[in-house]
Enzyme design. Structure first.
Site, PDB file in Angstrom:
ATOM      1  N   SER A 145       0.877  -1.183   0.000  1.00  0.00           N
ATOM      2  CA  SER A 145       0.000   0.000   0.000  1.00  0.00           C
ATOM      3  C   SER A 145       0.908   1.225   0.000  1.00  0.00           C
ATOM      4  O   SER A 145       2.074   1.131   0.404  1.00  0.00           O
ATOM      5  CB  SER A 145      -0.853   0.002   1.276  1.00  0.00           C
ATOM      6  OG  SER A 145      -1.482   1.253   1.459  1.00  0.00           O
ATOM      7  N   TYR A 158      -2.106  -1.180  10.358  1.00  0.00           N
ATOM      8  CA  TYR A 158      -2.104  -1.308   8.894  1.00  0.00           C
ATOM      9  C   TYR A 158      -0.797  -0.762   8.323  1.00  0.00           C
ATOM     10  O   TYR A 158      -0.112  -1.429   7.547  1.00  0.00           O
ATOM     11  CB  TYR A 158      -3.309  -0.561   8.319  1.00  0.00           C
ATOM     12  CG  TYR A 158      -3.480  -0.760   6.837  1.00  0.00           C
ATOM     13  CD1 TYR A 158      -3.961  -1.968   6.329  1.00  0.00           C
ATOM     14  CD2 TYR A 158      -3.174   0.254   5.931  1.00  0.00           C
ATOM     15  CE1 TYR A 158      -4.115  -2.159   4.959  1.00  0.00           C
ATOM     16  CE2 TYR A 158      -3.331   0.078   4.569  1.00  0.00           C
ATOM     17  CZ  TYR A 158      -3.806  -1.135   4.085  1.00  0.00           C
ATOM     18  OH  TYR A 158      -3.951  -1.317   2.723  1.00  0.00           O
TER      19      TYR A 158
HETATM   20  P1  NAP Z   1     -11.324  -6.239  -0.054  1.00  0.00           P
HETATM   21  O1  NAP Z   1     -12.195  -5.784  -1.158  1.00  0.00           O
HETATM   22  O2  NAP Z   1     -11.797  -6.146   1.344  1.00  0.00           O
HETATM   23  O3  NAP Z   1     -10.878  -7.730  -0.362  1.00  0.00           O
HETATM   24  C1  NAP Z   1     -10.049  -8.423   0.526  1.00  0.00           C
HETATM   25  C2  NAP Z   1      -9.930  -9.867   0.098  1.00  0.00           C
HETATM   26  O4  NAP Z   1      -9.159 -10.559   1.103  1.00  0.00           O
HETATM   27  C3  NAP Z   1     -11.281 -10.530   0.032  1.00  0.00           C
HETATM   28  O5  NAP Z   1     -11.323 -11.501  -1.004  1.00  0.00           O
HETATM   29  C4  NAP Z   1     -11.379 -11.189   1.394  1.00  0.00           C
HETATM   30  O6  NAP Z   1     -12.287 -12.268   1.325  1.00  0.00           O
HETATM   31  C5  NAP Z   1      -9.924 -11.628   1.623  1.00  0.00           C
HETATM   32  N1  NAP Z   1      -9.642 -11.870   3.037  1.00  0.00           N
HETATM   33  C6  NAP Z   1      -9.829 -11.001   4.055  1.00  0.00           C
HETATM   34  N2  NAP Z   1      -9.539 -11.606   5.218  1.00  0.00           N
HETATM   35  C7  NAP Z   1      -9.166 -12.888   4.913  1.00  0.00           C
HETATM   36  C8  NAP Z   1      -8.788 -14.004   5.679  1.00  0.00           C
HETATM   37  N3  NAP Z   1      -8.732 -13.962   7.016  1.00  0.00           N
HETATM   38  N4  NAP Z   1      -8.490 -15.164   5.047  1.00  0.00           N
HETATM   39  C9  NAP Z   1      -8.554 -15.239   3.704  1.00  0.00           C
HETATM   40  N5  NAP Z   1      -8.913 -14.222   2.915  1.00  0.00           N
HETATM   41  C10 NAP Z   1      -9.227 -13.054   3.526  1.00  0.00           C
HETATM   42  O7  NAP Z   1      -9.923  -5.499  -0.066  1.00  0.00           O
HETATM   43  P2  NAP Z   1      -9.055  -4.818  -1.238  1.00  0.00           P
HETATM   44  O8  NAP Z   1      -9.259  -3.359  -1.086  1.00  0.00           O
HETATM   45  O9  NAP Z   1      -9.261  -5.484  -2.533  1.00  0.00           O
HETATM   46  O10 NAP Z   1      -7.604  -5.116  -0.667  1.00  0.00           O
HETATM   47  C11 NAP Z   1      -6.754  -6.124  -1.187  1.00  0.00           C
HETATM   48  C12 NAP Z   1      -5.326  -5.811  -0.765  1.00  0.00           C
HETATM   49  O11 NAP Z   1      -4.960  -4.550  -1.304  1.00  0.00           O
HETATM   50  C13 NAP Z   1      -5.125  -5.727   0.735  1.00  0.00           C
HETATM   51  O12 NAP Z   1      -3.890  -6.298   1.100  1.00  0.00           O
HETATM   52  C14 NAP Z   1      -5.110  -4.231   0.987  1.00  0.00           C
HETATM   53  O13 NAP Z   1      -4.384  -3.886   2.142  1.00  0.00           O
HETATM   54  C15 NAP Z   1      -4.440  -3.733  -0.263  1.00  0.00           C
HETATM   55  N6  NAP Z   1      -4.709  -2.337  -0.556  1.00  0.00           N
HETATM   56  C16 NAP Z   1      -5.978  -1.893  -0.762  1.00  0.00           C
HETATM   57  C17 NAP Z   1      -6.186  -0.556  -1.022  1.00  0.00           C
HETATM   58  C18 NAP Z   1      -7.568   0.025  -1.252  1.00  0.00           C
HETATM   59  O14 NAP Z   1      -7.705   1.250  -1.285  1.00  0.00           O
HETATM   60  N7  NAP Z   1      -8.577  -0.774  -1.458  1.00  0.00           N
HETATM   61  C19 NAP Z   1      -5.117   0.333  -1.061  1.00  0.00           C
HETATM   62  C20 NAP Z   1      -3.842  -0.152  -0.843  1.00  0.00           C
HETATM   63  C21 NAP Z   1      -3.649  -1.496  -0.603  1.00  0.00           C
HETATM   64  P3  NAP Z   1     -13.095 -12.865   2.574  1.00  0.00           P
HETATM   65  O15 NAP Z   1     -13.522 -11.710   3.433  1.00  0.00           O
HETATM   66  O16 NAP Z   1     -14.183 -13.616   1.912  1.00  0.00           O
HETATM   67  O17 NAP Z   1     -12.103 -13.768   3.240  1.00  0.00           O
END
Ligand code: NAP
Length: 259
Positions: A145, A158
């Site tokens: 991130s 985080y």
């Molecule tokens: P998201 O829409 O909440 O998706 C997260 C994914 O991780 C979901 O498929 C979720 O599925 C899975 N997950 C969560 N907890 C889990 C667990 N205990 N075991 C297995 N799977 C799990 O999040 P996103 O925004 O796409 O984020 C994905 C990555 O990008 C993360 O590492 C986040 O920190 C990073 N990121 C996101 C952003 C942003 O603005 N969105 C920015 C920078 C970095 P289930 O809940 O079904 O398990």
């Protein structure tokens, strides 16, 4: 553009958001993809979408907070698709699940965040190394991130986990640089996903402005990224063409962070 034919990829947290977009893009480039997350319906939907588009994917429903999950996921991958060539450590918990200043932070949430966002990528990376070493080819892509390089207000766990993930990325990259295996990180800015929606709701409430006002001003380019804005870089990093790229942490953030 880049071919991933005959490659096997595992994408964690691939049921929605950034992980889903990366799984779809890797499959579109020819990789056979293991799609894993906890929510069975979301994992199944992604596998169906990949198959409908002519690709190959399998579903693995697992909770990465379960200490045995890395081993069982790898066993299923190896049995069904063969050894993993491309590991995308994407699953993560956002700061918005329990945002608080450090002085009031939940120890349990701190430990859970550090475990899922940092320890799980460490464990999965360690577990895929023997087969990647044997093939003298591998790609590890960590979804960090911009908060791996800058603070996250009321999200110390985080920011600490993502800073740590960059430390893991850079160190492992050097350790295995001569073995045909690269290790890189992608540092997204605000991406339109379930996780980021929650953060925006929190920021809007905290600042006394609307969700839309927060969203509009999120990046210099304007608004947020879509998951599909992040996925092409993962395809490139997974490709043969990126063989000389390792230990890097690329921002895709609409201009929020300029270093
Ligand atoms: P998201 O829409 O909440 O998706 C997260 C994914 O991780 C979901 O498929 C979720 O599925 C899975 N997950 C969560 N907890 C889990 C667990 N205990 N075991 C297995 N799977 C799990 O999040 P996103 O925004 O796409 O984020 C994905 C990555 O990008 C993360 O590492 C986040 O920190 C990073 N990121 C996101 C952003 C942003 O603005 N969105 C920015 C920078 C970095 P289930 O809940 O079904 O398990």
């Amino acid at each position: 553009m880049f071919s991933l034919q005959n490659r096997v990829a595992l994408v964690t947290g691939a049921g929605r958001g950034i992980g889903r977009a990366i799984a779809m893009a890797l499959a579109d480039a020819g990789a056979e993809v293991g799609v894993t997350a906890r929510t069975a319906s979301e994992v199944a939907e992604v596998v169906d979408a990949i198959k409908k588009a002519g690709g190959k994917a399998i579903a693995i429903v697992a909770d990465l907070l379960d200490r045995a999950a890395p081993t069982t996921i790898l066993e299923q991958m190896t049995a069904k698709l063969g050894p993993i060539d491309i590991l995308v450590n994407n699953a993560g918990i956002g700061s918005s699940s329990d945002p608080k200043p450090v002085a009031e932070f939940s120890d349990e949430f701190w430990e859970r965040t550090l475990y899922l966002n940092l320890t799980v990528p460490y464990k999965l990376s360690k577990a895929v190394l023997p087969s990647m070493r044997a093939k003298k080819w591998g790609r590890i892509i960590n979804i960090a991130s911009i908060n791996g390089k800058m603070p996250s207000l009321h999200g110390a766990a985080y920011a600490a986990s993502k800073h740590g993930l960059l430390g893991l990325t850079r160190t492992l990259a050097l350790e295995i640089a001569k073995e045909g295996i690269t290790v890189n990180a992608i540092c997204p800015g605000p991406v339109h996903t379930v996780m980021n929606d929650k953060r925006l709701e929190y920021d809007a409430k905290r600042r006394g402005i609307t969700f839309e006002e927060v969203e509009k001003a999120m990046t210099p380019i304007g608004g947020r990224l879509e998951p599909e804005d992040v996925a092409p870089l993962a395809v490139y990093l997974a490709s043969n063409e990126a063989r000389m790229v390792t230990g890097q942490a690329y921002n895709i953030c609409g201009g929020v962070l300029l270093y």
